[in-house]
Design a protein around this motif. Sequence first.
Motif, PDB file in Angstrom:
ATOM      1  N   LYS A   1       0.833  -1.205   0.000  1.00 44.45           N
ATOM      2  CA  LYS A   1       0.000   0.000   0.000  1.00 44.45           C
ATOM      3  C   LYS A   1       0.871   1.260   0.000  1.00 44.45           C
ATOM      4  CE  LYS A   1      -3.934  -2.085   2.424  1.00 44.45           C
ATOM      5  NZ  LYS A   1      -4.714  -2.102   3.697  1.00 44.45           N
ATOM      6  N   ALA A   2       1.945   1.219   0.776  1.00 38.27           N
ATOM      7  CA  ALA A   2       2.861   2.360   0.829  1.00 38.27           C
ATOM      8  C   ALA A   2       3.487   2.602  -0.540  1.00 38.27           C
ATOM      9  CB  ALA A   2       3.938   2.114   1.879  1.00 38.27           C
ATOM     10  N   LYS A   3       3.913   1.528  -1.175  1.00 40.93           N
ATOM     11  CA  LYS A   3       4.511   1.635  -2.502  1.00 40.93           C
ATOM     12  C   LYS A   3       3.516   2.191  -3.506  1.00 40.93           C
ATOM     13  CE  LYS A   3       6.895  -1.106  -6.028  1.00 40.93           C
ATOM     14  NZ  LYS A   3       7.422  -2.457  -6.376  1.00 40.93           N
ATOM     15  N   ASN A   4       2.282   1.700  -3.455  1.00 40.83           N
ATOM     16  CA  ASN A   4       1.247   2.165  -4.380  1.00 40.83           C
ATOM     17  C   ASN A   4       0.937   3.643  -4.191  1.00 40.83           C
ATOM     18  OD1 ASN A   4       1.060  -0.451  -5.321  1.00 40.83           O
ATOM     19  ND2 ASN A   4      -0.806  -0.949  -4.184  1.00 40.83           N
ATOM     20  N   ALA A   5       1.083   4.120  -2.955  1.00 38.25           N
ATOM     21  CA  ALA A   5       0.801   5.526  -2.652  1.00 38.25           C
ATOM     22  C   ALA A   5       1.964   6.445  -3.016  1.00 38.25           C
ATOM     23  CB  ALA A   5       0.461   5.692  -1.177  1.00 38.25           C
ATOM     24  N   GLY A   6       3.105   5.851  -3.378  1.00 43.13           N
ATOM     25  CA  GLY A   6       4.245   6.661  -3.805  1.00 43.13           C
ATOM     26  C   GLY A   6       5.412   6.700  -2.858  1.00 43.13           C
ATOM     27  N   ALA A   7       5.408   5.849  -1.830  1.00 37.60           N
ATOM     28  CA  ALA A   7       6.517   5.834  -0.877  1.00 37.60           C
ATOM     29  C   ALA A   7       7.813   5.431  -1.568  1.00 37.60           C
ATOM     30  CB  ALA A   7       6.219   4.862   0.259  1.00 37.60           C
ATOM     31  N   LYS A   8       8.900   6.067  -1.180  1.00 42.24           N
ATOM     32  CA  LYS A   8      10.226   5.709  -1.680  1.00 42.24           C
ATOM     33  C   LYS A   8      10.967   4.817  -0.696  1.00 42.24           C
ATOM     34  CE  LYS A   8       9.743   8.093  -5.415  1.00 42.24           C
ATOM     35  NZ  LYS A   8       8.363   8.545  -5.188  1.00 42.24           N
ATOM     36  N   PHE A   9      10.483   4.768   0.552  1.00 42.11           N
ATOM     37  CA  PHE A   9      11.090   3.874   1.539  1.00 42.11           C
ATOM     38  C   PHE A   9      10.052   3.503   2.581  1.00 42.11           C
ATOM     39  CE2 PHE A   9      11.556   8.049   3.419  1.00 42.11           C
ATOM     40  CZ  PHE A   9      11.406   7.855   4.790  1.00 42.11           C
ATOM     41  N   ILE A  10      10.292   2.389   3.260  1.00 40.69           N
ATOM     42  CA  ILE A  10       9.476   1.994   4.400  1.00 40.69           C
ATOM     43  C   ILE A  10      10.411   1.565   5.523  1.00 40.69           C
ATOM     44  CG2 ILE A  10       7.386   1.345   3.154  1.00 40.69           C
ATOM     45  CD1 ILE A  10       8.339  -1.535   3.181  1.00 40.69           C
ATOM     46  N   MET A  11       9.934   1.738   6.749  1.00 51.40           N
ATOM     47  CA  MET A  11      10.716   1.390   7.931  1.00 51.40           C
ATOM     48  C   MET A  11       9.912   0.476   8.838  1.00 51.40           C
ATOM     49  SD  MET A  11      12.564   4.836   9.290  1.00 51.40           S
ATOM     50  CE  MET A  11      14.276   5.119   8.931  1.00 51.40           C
ATOM     51  N   SER A  12      10.617  -0.361   9.575  1.00 54.61           N
ATOM     52  CA  SER A  12       9.993  -1.216  10.585  1.00 54.61           C
ATOM     53  C   SER A  12      10.786  -1.105  11.880  1.00 54.61           C
ATOM     54  CB  SER A  12       9.980  -2.683  10.136  1.00 54.61           C
ATOM     55  OG  SER A  12       9.285  -2.847   8.922  1.00 54.61           O
ATOM     56  N   PRO A  13      10.147  -1.367  13.026  1.00 52.16           N
ATOM     57  CA  PRO A  13      10.876  -1.369  14.298  1.00 52.16           C
ATOM     58  C   PRO A  13      11.640  -2.669  14.518  1.00 52.16           C
ATOM     59  CG  PRO A  13       8.566  -1.819  14.689  1.00 52.16           C
ATOM     60  CD  PRO A  13       8.703  -1.524  13.222  1.00 52.16           C
ATOM     61  N   ALA A  14      11.398  -3.654  13.652  1.00 54.78           N
ATOM     62  CA  ALA A  14      12.062  -4.951  13.739  1.00 54.78           C
ATOM     63  C   ALA A  14      12.301  -5.464  12.321  1.00 54.78           C
ATOM     64  CB  ALA A  14      11.198  -5.937  14.528  1.00 54.78           C
ATOM     65  N   ILE A  15      12.841  -6.654  12.191  1.00 49.06           N
ATOM     66  CA  ILE A  15      13.071  -7.254  10.880  1.00 49.06           C
ATOM     67  C   ILE A  15      11.819  -8.023  10.467  1.00 49.06           C
ATOM     68  CG2 ILE A  15      14.511  -8.820   9.530  1.00 49.06           C
ATOM     69  CD1 ILE A  15      16.655  -8.456  11.806  1.00 49.06           C
ATOM     70  N   VAL A  16      11.170  -7.582   9.422  1.00 47.67           N
ATOM     71  CA  VAL A  16      10.008  -8.302   8.888  1.00 47.67           C
ATOM     72  C   VAL A  16      10.507  -9.071   7.666  1.00 47.67           C
ATOM     73  CG1 VAL A  16       7.653  -8.147   8.029  1.00 47.67           C
ATOM     74  CG2 VAL A  16       8.486  -6.474   9.712  1.00 47.67           C
ATOM     75  N   LYS A  17      10.753 -10.353   7.871  1.00 44.27           N
ATOM     76  CA  LYS A  17      11.397 -11.169   6.841  1.00 44.27           C
ATOM     77  C   LYS A  17      10.614 -11.187   5.532  1.00 44.27           C
ATOM     78  CE  LYS A  17      13.683 -15.631   6.206  1.00 44.27           C
ATOM     79  NZ  LYS A  17      13.108 -15.913   4.886  1.00 44.27           N
ATOM     80  N   ASP A  18       9.287 -11.214   5.620  1.00 43.21           N
ATOM     81  CA  ASP A  18       8.475 -11.264   4.403  1.00 43.21           C
ATOM     82  C   ASP A  18       8.647 -10.004   3.555  1.00 43.21           C
ATOM     83  OD1 ASP A  18       7.523 -13.747   5.036  1.00 43.21           O
ATOM     84  OD2 ASP A  18       5.646 -13.035   5.915  1.00 43.21           O
ATOM     85  N   ILE A  19       8.944  -8.887   4.211  1.00 45.08           N
ATOM     86  CA  ILE A  19       9.203  -7.651   3.459  1.00 45.08           C
ATOM     87  C   ILE A  19      10.631  -7.652   2.929  1.00 45.08           C
ATOM     88  CG2 ILE A  19       9.312  -5.135   3.546  1.00 45.08           C
ATOM     89  CD1 ILE A  19       7.213  -5.188   5.732  1.00 45.08           C
ATOM     90  N   LEU A  20      11.566  -8.052   3.773  1.00 49.56           N
ATOM     91  CA  LEU A  20      12.974  -8.066   3.382  1.00 49.56           C
ATOM     92  C   LEU A  20      13.214  -8.991   2.198  1.00 49.56           C
ATOM     93  CD1 LEU A  20      15.804  -7.024   3.999  1.00 49.56           C
ATOM     94  CD2 LEU A  20      16.043  -8.842   5.698  1.00 49.56           C
ATOM     95  N   ASP A  21      12.473 -10.086   2.150  1.00 45.61           N
ATOM     96  CA  ASP A  21      12.638 -11.051   1.065  1.00 45.61           C
ATOM     97  C   ASP A  21      12.096 -10.535  -0.262  1.00 45.61           C
ATOM     98  OD1 ASP A  21      13.840 -12.818   2.766  1.00 45.61           O
ATOM     99  OD2 ASP A  21      12.069 -14.067   3.075  1.00 45.61           O
ATOM    100  N   GLN A  22      11.213  -9.545  -0.199  1.00 44.32           N
ATOM    101  CA  GLN A  22      10.638  -8.983  -1.424  1.00 44.32           C
ATOM    102  C   GLN A  22      11.506  -7.821  -1.900  1.00 44.32           C
ATOM    103  OE1 GLN A  22       6.589  -7.958  -0.490  1.00 44.32           O
ATOM    104  NE2 GLN A  22       5.892 -10.073  -0.450  1.00 44.32           N
ATOM    105  N   ASP A  23      12.608  -8.143  -2.494  1.00 47.67           N
ATOM    106  CA  ASP A  23      13.536  -7.119  -2.963  1.00 47.67           C
ATOM    107  C   ASP A  23      12.866  -6.236  -4.005  1.00 47.67           C
ATOM    108  OD1 ASP A  23      16.085  -5.815  -3.196  1.00 47.67           O
ATOM    109  OD2 ASP A  23      16.340  -6.866  -5.103  1.00 47.67           O
ATOM    110  N   SER A  24      12.955  -4.930  -3.833  1.00 51.28           N
ATOM    111  CA  SER A  24      12.344  -3.989  -4.769  1.00 51.28           C
ATOM    112  C   SER A  24      13.348  -2.904  -5.114  1.00 51.28           C
ATOM    113  CB  SER A  24      11.094  -3.351  -4.137  1.00 51.28           C
ATOM    114  OG  SER A  24      10.546  -2.374  -4.987  1.00 51.28           O
TER     115      SER A  24
END
Length: 244
Positions: free
Chosen positions: A110-133
């Motif tokens: 959703k962040a990407k679709n809205a135009g975000a250039k980066f996203i942050m997490s307070p921890a390591i979210v492996k499912d996001i990290l694995d989705q290289d973009s």
Amino acid sequence: MSVVDNISCCGLRFPPKPRIITCSSRVSCLHSSTTTLTNIRNSGVIACLRAKSADVALEAARAAITGGISVLEIVVSTSGVFEVLHQLVQDFPTTTLGVGTVLNPGDAQKAKNAGAKFIMSPAIVKDILDQDSEDLLYIPGVMTPTEILSSYNAGAKIVKVYPVSAVGGVQYIATLKKPFPHIPLVASQGITIDLVGEYIAHGASSVVLSDAIFDKEAMAQRNFSAVHQLARLAASKGYEAVER
């Protein structure tokens, strides 16, 4: 006393106000994660905004950006966060905008679709990290040396050391940079404007400033002039520290 009563602008070199430009072609508007990383390192400061309503978020973000902030994240819990982000992307196309406290791939998309250039997490979210973009920079939250190295080896280009104030602050960043001089670190949590230079001098690529810019009292009173002045001071400190 106003939240900005004690701010002195003397002797500070303020960054130029952001310019609003339009792109002549789709190709010229492409913004890679490498570009985003460069922008984060060049600014020295990531402004972190959380607000109870979309209209307050918009006004506070505009005050910070016109004050000189070039990298800004909006916490995902902010009401209407993706709509707010989309509007800011339209209004400030040269600003590096992102979403914070992203905990799942759905919000990342959703962040990407809205135009975000980066996203942050307070921890390591492996499912996001694995989705290289290539066009969305992911900054996972880490605390230990093992988490830092594991994230980097898994593909993270930069990591967020959180909660940095609780584990040693500036000295902890300096200690981490000794074994990991090649890994960009963002320092996050409890950082004040006066410590921006210290963090960057001791190895942080950038620092996250939340209440230091979006002062709670100012936000509650909708005092966006105060936010603007705090943002101006923070942006100046960031640029000066990076230049040094």
